[in-house]
Scaffold this motif. Structure first.
Motif, PDB file in Angstrom:
ATOM      1  N   SER A   9      35.136  49.639  49.534  1.00 58.97           N
ATOM      2  CA  SER A   9      33.979  49.590  50.087  1.00 58.97           C
ATOM      3  C   SER A   9      33.020  50.120  49.462  1.00 58.97           C
ATOM      4  O   SER A   9      33.785  50.678  48.085  1.00 58.97           O
ATOM      5  CB  SER A   9      34.718  50.201  51.480  1.00 58.97           C
ATOM      6  OG  SER A   9      34.917  51.499  50.952  1.00 58.97           O
ATOM      7  N   LEU A  10      31.834  49.842  49.794  1.00 59.80           N
ATOM      8  CA  LEU A  10      31.194  50.943  48.903  1.00 59.80           C
ATOM      9  C   LEU A  10      29.692  51.823  49.936  1.00 59.80           C
ATOM     10  O   LEU A  10      29.971  51.201  50.627  1.00 59.80           O
ATOM     11  CB  LEU A  10      29.425  49.327  48.311  1.00 59.80           C
ATOM     12  CG  LEU A  10      28.303  49.389  48.284  1.00 59.80           C
ATOM     13  CD1 LEU A  10      28.431  49.555  46.787  1.00 59.80           C
ATOM     14  CD2 LEU A  10      27.174  48.174  48.074  1.00 59.80           C
ATOM     15  N   HIS A  33      28.330  42.630  45.535  1.00 59.10           N
ATOM     16  CA  HIS A  33      30.007  43.723  45.797  1.00 59.10           C
ATOM     17  C   HIS A  33      30.931  42.320  46.649  1.00 59.10           C
ATOM     18  O   HIS A  33      31.716  42.436  46.520  1.00 59.10           O
ATOM     19  CB  HIS A  33      29.402  44.669  46.985  1.00 59.10           C
ATOM     20  CG  HIS A  33      30.455  45.688  46.684  1.00 59.10           C
ATOM     21  ND1 HIS A  33      31.068  45.933  48.019  1.00 59.10           N
ATOM     22  CD2 HIS A  33      31.245  46.324  45.359  1.00 59.10           C
ATOM     23  CE1 HIS A  33      32.178  46.552  47.994  1.00 59.10           C
ATOM     24  NE2 HIS A  33      32.801  47.379  47.220  1.00 59.10           N
ATOM     25  N   LYS A  34      30.339  42.009  47.795  1.00 58.03           N
ATOM     26  CA  LYS A  34      31.332  40.806  48.125  1.00 58.03           C
ATOM     27  C   LYS A  34      31.144  39.936  47.015  1.00 58.03           C
ATOM     28  O   LYS A  34      32.802  39.849  47.518  1.00 58.03           O
ATOM     29  CB  LYS A  34      29.989  40.061  49.161  1.00 58.03           C
ATOM     30  CG  LYS A  34      30.153  40.775  50.132  1.00 58.03           C
ATOM     31  CD  LYS A  34      29.475  39.422  51.714  1.00 58.03           C
ATOM     32  CE  LYS A  34      28.573  40.658  52.479  1.00 58.03           C
ATOM     33  NZ  LYS A  34      27.838  39.567  53.351  1.00 58.03           N
ATOM     34  N   PRO A  41      39.917  41.730  44.438  1.00 64.94           N
ATOM     35  CA  PRO A  41      40.154  41.947  45.459  1.00 64.94           C
ATOM     36  C   PRO A  41      40.566  43.952  45.302  1.00 64.94           C
ATOM     37  O   PRO A  41      40.336  44.708  46.418  1.00 64.94           O
ATOM     38  CB  PRO A  41      41.391  41.349  45.641  1.00 64.94           C
ATOM     39  CG  PRO A  41      41.212  40.131  45.056  1.00 64.94           C
ATOM     40  CD  PRO A  41      40.498  40.157  43.753  1.00 64.94           C
ATOM     41  N   SER A  42      41.075  44.152  44.179  1.00 66.07           N
ATOM     42  CA  SER A  42      41.127  45.382  44.246  1.00 66.07           C
ATOM     43  C   SER A  42      40.019  46.219  44.050  1.00 66.07           C
ATOM     44  O   SER A  42      40.183  47.735  43.979  1.00 66.07           O
ATOM     45  CB  SER A  42      41.974  45.827  42.791  1.00 66.07           C
ATOM     46  OG  SER A  42      41.078  45.797  41.416  1.00 66.07           O
ATOM     47  N   GLY A  43      38.884  45.730  43.971  1.00 68.42           N
ATOM     48  CA  GLY A  43      37.470  46.930  43.385  1.00 68.42           C
ATOM     49  C   GLY A  43      37.822  47.280  42.308  1.00 68.42           C
ATOM     50  O   GLY A  43      36.717  47.715  41.710  1.00 68.42           O
ATOM     51  N   GLU A  44      38.544  46.661  41.011  1.00 68.92           N
ATOM     52  CA  GLU A  44      37.648  47.331  40.119  1.00 68.92           C
ATOM     53  C   GLU A  44      38.706  46.356  39.306  1.00 68.92           C
ATOM     54  O   GLU A  44      39.345  44.833  39.583  1.00 68.92           O
ATOM     55  CB  GLU A  44      38.836  48.099  39.724  1.00 68.92           C
ATOM     56  CG  GLU A  44      39.005  48.918  40.126  1.00 68.92           C
ATOM     57  CD  GLU A  44      39.466  51.028  39.974  1.00 68.92           C
ATOM     58  OE1 GLU A  44      39.392  51.301  39.507  1.00 68.92           O
ATOM     59  OE2 GLU A  44      41.248  50.248  39.942  1.00 68.92           O
ATOM     60  N   LEU A  45      38.101  46.124  37.442  1.00 69.39           N
ATOM     61  CA  LEU A  45      37.964  44.714  36.936  1.00 69.39           C
ATOM     62  C   LEU A  45      38.819  45.244  36.070  1.00 69.39           C
ATOM     63  O   LEU A  45      38.549  46.674  35.377  1.00 69.39           O
ATOM     64  CB  LEU A  45      36.430  44.120  36.736  1.00 69.39           C
ATOM     65  CG  LEU A  45      35.668  43.318  35.748  1.00 69.39           C
ATOM     66  CD1 LEU A  45      37.012  41.360  36.244  1.00 69.39           C
ATOM     67  CD2 LEU A  45      35.135  42.750  34.994  1.00 69.39           C
ATOM     68  N   SER A  46      40.482  44.401  36.022  1.00 67.38           N
ATOM     69  CA  SER A  46      40.658  45.334  35.047  1.00 67.38           C
ATOM     70  C   SER A  46      40.515  44.746  32.786  1.00 67.38           C
ATOM     71  O   SER A  46      39.423  43.452  33.117  1.00 67.38           O
ATOM     72  CB  SER A  46      42.096  44.643  34.332  1.00 67.38           C
ATOM     73  OG  SER A  46      42.256  43.033  33.811  1.00 67.38           O
TER      74      SER A  46
END
Length: 181
Positions: A9-10, A33-34, A41-46
């Motif tokens: 969530s932002l 953000h969407k 989906p985790s909110g982070e880019l690996s």
């Protein structure tokens, strides 16, 4: 870090920060953000996701080493992932930032160890990665040429001031840094 409830969530704090520090409106940031969450989906880019994405942009070369350096520069908090705030700030600097912001970002990418200066091995590592990514030869000669021009005081190190001043004077060096010369 503030009132972040979750990575997916932002927060109001992040939204306000991004509105202040990018050229995007609150609505545009929420749309980005969407899209970010759709891809991450985790909110982070690996790092693996980032390297894979970058490699698709340079199919004729090997973008692995270069994209790892870009990833390190985007991951400003050193967490090993890029969160939405880091992503948007990096996007802003690389696409809409001032020349000074872009050169500062480029310096940080070349300063692999974060010491505040670039030594010859760091220069060689990044220039080599650039040339490998675009599938071209000539990286060692270009590294020597670039380092010799940038190390103004011949102390074996390139400071951020030297880096920015020399590129401002000689725009052709920017082409070398980007593997275009």
């Amino acid at each position: 870090m503030g009132n972040k409830s979750s990575k997916s969530s932002l927060s109001e704090e992040d939204l306000a920060f991004l509105v202040r520090n990018t050229n995007k409106s609150a609505e545009e940031i929420q749309e980005w953000h969407k899209g970010f969450l759709a891809d991450c989906p985790s909110g982070e880019l690996s790092k693996d996701q980032f390297v894979s994405m970058y490699s698709k942009m340079f199919p004729s070369g090997n973008a692995d080493k270069f994209s790892e350096n870009v990833f390190r520069t985007f991951d400003t908090n050193g967490s090993g992932t890029i969160d939405f705030r880091e992503f948007m700030l990096a996007l802003h600097v690389t696409s809409s930032g001032t020349p000074e912001e872009k050169l500062t970002w480029a310096f940080r990418m070349y300063d692999v160890d974060g010491s505040g200066s670039i030594d010859f091995n760091e220069m060689k590592r990044i220039v080599s990665a650039v040339y490998e990514m675009i599938g071209a030869d000539g990286d060692l000669g270009k590294s020597h040429e670039l380092f010799a021009k940038m190390d103004q005081n011949s102390d074996g190190l390139v400071s951020q001031d030297e880096f920015i001043a020399i590129i401002r004077q000689d725009k052709s060096l920017l082409n070398v840094l980007q593997g275009r010369a």
